[in-house]
Design a protein around this motif. Structure first.
Motif, PDB file in Angstrom:
ATOM      1  N   THR A   4      -9.728   5.715 -11.785  1.00  0.00           N
ATOM      2  CA  THR A   4      -9.189   4.572 -11.061  1.00  0.00           C
ATOM      3  C   THR A   4     -10.014   4.333  -9.797  1.00  0.00           C
ATOM      4  O   THR A   4     -10.240   5.250  -9.013  1.00  0.00           O
ATOM      5  CB  THR A   4      -7.713   4.807 -10.698  1.00  0.00           C
ATOM      6  OG1 THR A   4      -6.973   5.016 -11.907  1.00  0.00           O
ATOM      7  CG2 THR A   4      -7.131   3.630  -9.942  1.00  0.00           C
ATOM      8  N   SER A   6      -9.333   1.277  -7.832  1.00  0.00           N
ATOM      9  CA  SER A   6      -8.364   0.696  -6.897  1.00  0.00           C
ATOM     10  C   SER A   6      -7.125   0.273  -7.662  1.00  0.00           C
ATOM     11  O   SER A   6      -7.172   0.040  -8.867  1.00  0.00           O
ATOM     12  CB  SER A   6      -8.959  -0.504  -6.148  1.00  0.00           C
ATOM     13  OG  SER A   6      -9.188  -1.577  -7.040  1.00  0.00           O
ATOM     14  N   GLN A   7      -6.024   0.164  -6.925  1.00  0.00           N
ATOM     15  CA  GLN A   7      -4.762  -0.272  -7.514  1.00  0.00           C
ATOM     16  C   GLN A   7      -3.990  -1.001  -6.432  1.00  0.00           C
ATOM     17  O   GLN A   7      -3.828  -0.470  -5.328  1.00  0.00           O
ATOM     18  CB  GLN A   7      -3.968   0.936  -8.025  1.00  0.00           C
ATOM     19  CG  GLN A   7      -2.705   0.568  -8.748  1.00  0.00           C
ATOM     20  CD  GLN A   7      -2.061   1.775  -9.447  1.00  0.00           C
ATOM     21  OE1 GLN A   7      -2.686   2.808  -9.641  1.00  0.00           O
ATOM     22  NE2 GLN A   7      -0.817   1.616  -9.837  1.00  0.00           N
ATOM     23  N   GLU A  19       0.788  -5.346 -11.045  1.00  0.00           N
ATOM     24  CA  GLU A  19      -0.238  -4.541 -10.393  1.00  0.00           C
ATOM     25  C   GLU A  19      -1.583  -4.762 -11.070  1.00  0.00           C
ATOM     26  O   GLU A  19      -1.645  -4.943 -12.285  1.00  0.00           O
ATOM     27  CB  GLU A  19       0.119  -3.051 -10.451  1.00  0.00           C
ATOM     28  CG  GLU A  19       1.300  -2.705  -9.596  1.00  0.00           C
ATOM     29  CD  GLU A  19       1.529  -1.203  -9.481  1.00  0.00           C
ATOM     30  OE1 GLU A  19       0.725  -0.422 -10.023  1.00  0.00           O
ATOM     31  OE2 GLU A  19       2.510  -0.831  -8.840  1.00  0.00           O
ATOM     32  N   GLU A  20      -2.624  -4.760 -10.255  1.00  0.00           N
ATOM     33  CA  GLU A  20      -3.986  -4.852 -10.764  1.00  0.00           C
ATOM     34  C   GLU A  20      -4.664  -3.506 -10.547  1.00  0.00           C
ATOM     35  O   GLU A  20      -4.661  -2.985  -9.436  1.00  0.00           O
ATOM     36  CB  GLU A  20      -4.748  -5.939 -10.023  1.00  0.00           C
ATOM     37  CG  GLU A  20      -6.187  -6.083 -10.477  1.00  0.00           C
ATOM     38  CD  GLU A  20      -6.901  -7.181  -9.734  1.00  0.00           C
ATOM     39  OE1 GLU A  20      -6.884  -8.326 -10.238  1.00  0.00           O
ATOM     40  OE2 GLU A  20      -7.458  -6.893  -8.652  1.00  0.00           O
ATOM     41  N   ILE A  21      -5.215  -2.965 -11.619  1.00  0.00           N
ATOM     42  CA  ILE A  21      -5.878  -1.671 -11.561  1.00  0.00           C
ATOM     43  C   ILE A  21      -7.340  -1.862 -11.975  1.00  0.00           C
ATOM     44  O   ILE A  21      -7.619  -2.363 -13.077  1.00  0.00           O
ATOM     45  CB  ILE A  21      -5.201  -0.644 -12.488  1.00  0.00           C
ATOM     46  CG1 ILE A  21      -3.720  -0.516 -12.134  1.00  0.00           C
ATOM     47  CG2 ILE A  21      -5.901   0.703 -12.416  1.00  0.00           C
ATOM     48  CD1 ILE A  21      -2.893   0.181 -13.176  1.00  0.00           C
TER      49      ILE A  21
END
Length: 178
Positions: A4, A6-7, A19-21
């Motif tokens: 990951t 960013s989230q 949510e955008e991951i």
């Protein structure tokens, strides 16, 4: 394994968020994934001693029609799932129950949508009055568990948590566990 990068929450409403991951795939490619997270819900199956159940019929904007389904609703704030189940049963069906059992916890989907639904069995029923919210028009429908199973098989009942709950009750009844 993915890494990951960013989230972040890109949209928030009262009952769900998106949510955008951003991540690196196992092959090293940058990817973006969106997850809609729905607040927890409860589905309640009030069952009489003669294996009748109470369902509700109400218009659902998402379906564009009335749906025959379990008593159900969202868990409010820090409310427990059992407290939410008791509240929804009273509000929507006008029923209170003396005996409660959590039968299952189901994930509503496993990819883009995340949300847990808690399925409860309610017994030792007492009829009271509904206390609907201003925007709710709910008709209470009492039928035999077998009739509900038949409606699942015919597709008349097709809301996932209702289908799962009805078929689970039928299996437990046949195994003499309820």
């Amino acid at each position: 394994m993915k890494k990951t990068l960013s989230q972040k929450t890109i949209f928030k409403a009262d009952l769900f968020s998106v949510e955008e991951i951003k991540f690196l795939s196992p092959k090293g490619k940058k990817k973006i994934h969106h997850i809609a997270k729905r607040n927890s819900t409860v589905s309640v199956f009030p069952l009489t001693e003669t294996y009748d159940i109470y369902l509700v019929s109400q218009y659902r904007d998402t379906l564009g029609k009335a749906a025959l389904e379990a008593v159900a609703g969202f868990v409010d704030g820090k409310e427990t799932t059992l407290a939410a189940a008791k509240r929804e049963l009273k509000e929507e069906a006008g029923v209170i129950a003396g005996q409660w059992e959590e039968l299952a916890r189901i994930e509503m989907a496993s990819s883009v949508f995340k949300g847990t639904n808690y399925i409860f069995l309610a017994k030792e029923l007492e009829k009271t009055s509904q206390s609907l919210q201003d925007d709710e028009e709910i008709k209470v429908v009492k039928m035999s568990l077998q009739d509900a199973v038949d409606k699942v098989i015919s597709g008349e009942i097709n809301v996932s948590s209702s289908v799962i709950g009805i078929l689970l009750l039928d299996k437990l009844r046949k195994e003499k566990k309820i």
